[in-house]
Design an enzyme around this catalytic site. Structure first.
Site, PDB file in Angstrom:
ATOM      1  N   LYS A 110       0.823  -1.216   0.000  1.00 49.15           N
ATOM      2  CA  LYS A 110       0.000   0.000   0.000  1.00 49.15           C
ATOM      3  C   LYS A 110       0.850   1.256   0.000  1.00 49.15           C
ATOM      4  O   LYS A 110       0.479   2.262  -0.592  1.00 49.15           O
ATOM      5  CB  LYS A 110      -0.956   0.012   1.209  1.00 49.15           C
ATOM      6  CG  LYS A 110      -2.119  -0.959   1.060  1.00 49.15           C
ATOM      7  CD  LYS A 110      -3.223  -0.619   2.039  1.00 49.15           C
ATOM      8  CE  LYS A 110      -4.367  -1.604   1.948  1.00 49.15           C
ATOM      9  NZ  LYS A 110      -5.390  -1.385   2.970  1.00 49.15           N
ATOM     10  N   LYS A 192      -4.183 -10.686  -6.853  1.00 53.36           N
ATOM     11  CA  LYS A 192      -5.458 -10.926  -6.165  1.00 53.36           C
ATOM     12  C   LYS A 192      -6.537  -9.928  -6.617  1.00 53.36           C
ATOM     13  O   LYS A 192      -6.226  -8.787  -6.994  1.00 53.36           O
ATOM     14  CB  LYS A 192      -5.268 -10.914  -4.651  1.00 53.36           C
ATOM     15  CG  LYS A 192      -5.265  -9.570  -4.041  1.00 53.36           C
ATOM     16  CD  LYS A 192      -5.459  -9.590  -2.541  1.00 53.36           C
ATOM     17  CE  LYS A 192      -5.571  -8.145  -2.117  1.00 53.36           C
ATOM     18  NZ  LYS A 192      -5.998  -7.834  -0.830  1.00 53.36           N
ATOM     19  N   LYS A 195     -10.473  -4.449  -4.380  1.00 50.73           N
ATOM     20  CA  LYS A 195     -11.447  -3.364  -4.468  1.00 50.73           C
ATOM     21  C   LYS A 195     -10.920  -2.144  -5.193  1.00 50.73           C
ATOM     22  O   LYS A 195     -11.658  -1.382  -5.777  1.00 50.73           O
ATOM     23  CB  LYS A 195     -11.748  -2.851  -3.052  1.00 50.73           C
ATOM     24  CG  LYS A 195     -12.526  -3.742  -2.217  1.00 50.73           C
ATOM     25  CD  LYS A 195     -12.559  -3.156  -0.807  1.00 50.73           C
ATOM     26  CE  LYS A 195     -13.373  -4.057   0.061  1.00 50.73           C
ATOM     27  NZ  LYS A 195     -13.347  -3.700   1.445  1.00 50.73           N
TER      28      LYS A 195
END
Ligand code: AMP
Ligand code: TRP
Length: 324
Positions: A110, A192, A195
């Site tokens: 992130k 993966k 969102k």
């Protein structure tokens, strides 16, 4: 057993969240004491829009309820409604080495993605997650593969706290599905499903039949035409087989047999039909909750007051143990 888990009200809840996590919760709810949280304080550790946060929280609550989680049997609440989460997170910060946080895979990913906005909250995110879990003396934390490292850190923080201040916390353990713990992106099946990626990579629980058909038809498949499970050599079709298997409750072997001699296109059409059928309740119920948001407010308020009682009991023990 005592169970705690949560999902962030950011982006759109997708098939990976549903198959890997919410389906586990549904299996666990009848025989355990379960707490299902909407973790809004985690969602604000990356850039977000404050104007739509409340709407996102309600959307996640609507998904929990539509999926079939009982608000009577389980505690369903929003993290920020129980202030003890932040108090415990601060205290746990004082016994957590910075190095442990810097080596977390999610932090590295992130912070690379939001390179101009790496706040201290993003680094401390796993400490808040440890507080969520430990406040309720949780034994089992059902999550997807990517959260296993955070649950292990929560266990280590609990162990360290108990060793230093006396036995206070239950040591939690992650619960991860054998298949489907990591649902992959439709367009890049080695990454993966997430969102925060583009819509075509991911099936949202509120997607319309047309969107589902289009996304599945254009999902990346592999060379050849055989419907065979082999995540290393055929990641695309293996991911689609996993999704089919979880929705149809058929084993992957059975599906391989059923589709022997058929091509990707036929398999994809069948999978799209299955998805449309399984996600229909989400599309229908969404508008029901939208018409009556007060139902959700009431459920979350009730959940918060039940959660708060347990959290306050734990905090009394913690303050005493720490000399506060
Ligand atoms: P998040 O969407 O980050 O709030 O994650 C909520 C839960 O869904 C966590 O337990 C994650 O591990 C899980 N999860 C998120 N994405 C996936 C995925 N693609 N496959 C399986 N589980 C996932
Ligand atoms: N970090 C988790 C995620 O992104 C969400 C989360 C926050 C959580 N607190 C938790 C999950 C406690 C399980 C238990 O998926």
């Amino acid at each position: 057993m005592k169970i705690f888990s949560g999902i962030q009200p950011s982006g759109e809840i997708h098939l990976g969240n549903y198959l890997a996590v919410i389906k586990q919760w549904l299996d666990l709810q009848s025989k355990n004491d379960c707490i299902f949280c909407i973790v809004d304080w985690h969602a604000i550790t990356v850039p977000y829009d404050p104007k739509i946060l409340q709407q996102k929280i309600k959307e996640v609550a609507a998904i929990y309820l539509t999926a079939g989680l009982s608000p009577k049997k389980n505690i369903i609440f929003t993290q920020s409604a129980v202030k003890e989460h932040t108090e415990l997170a601060w205290l746990l910060n004082t016994i957590t080495p910075i190095g442990d946080l810097q080596r977390m895979t999610q932090f590295k990913e992130k912070s690379a993605k939001h390179i101009k906005n790496v706040c201290a909250g993003l680094l401390n995110y796993p400490v808040l997650m440890a507080a969520d879990i430990l406040l309720y003396q949780t034994e089992v934390v059902p999550v997807g593969q990517d959260q296993k490292q955070h649950v292990e850190l929560a266990r280590e923080i609990a162990r360290r706290f108990n060793a230093r201040f006396g036995d206070t916390f239950t040591l939690p353990q992650a619960r991860i599905m054998k298949i489907g713990a990591k649902i992959m992106s439709l367009t890049e099946p080695t990454k993966k499903m997430s969102k925060s990626d583009k819509p075509e990579t991911c099936i949202g629980l509120f997607d319309t039949p047309e969107q589902i058909k289009k996304k599945i038809a254009s999902a990346t498949t592999d060379s050849g035409q055989e419907i065979k499970y082999n995540p290393n050599e055929k990641p695309g079709i293996s991911n689609l087989l996993t999704i089919h298997s979880l929705l149809s409750n058929k084993t992957i072997k059975d599906l391989e047999n059923e589709f022997t001699g058929q091509n990707y296109q036929t398999f994809k059409q069948k999978l799209a039909e299955l998805l449309i059928e399984n996600l229909e309740p989400f599309r229908n119920k969404k508008s029901e909750f939208e018409k009556n948001p007060a139902i959700i407010d009431k459920i979350l308020a009730n959940g918060a007051s039940r959660a708060e009682k347990i959290a306050q009991e734990t905090m009394e023990k913690v303050r005493l143990a720490m000399g506060l």
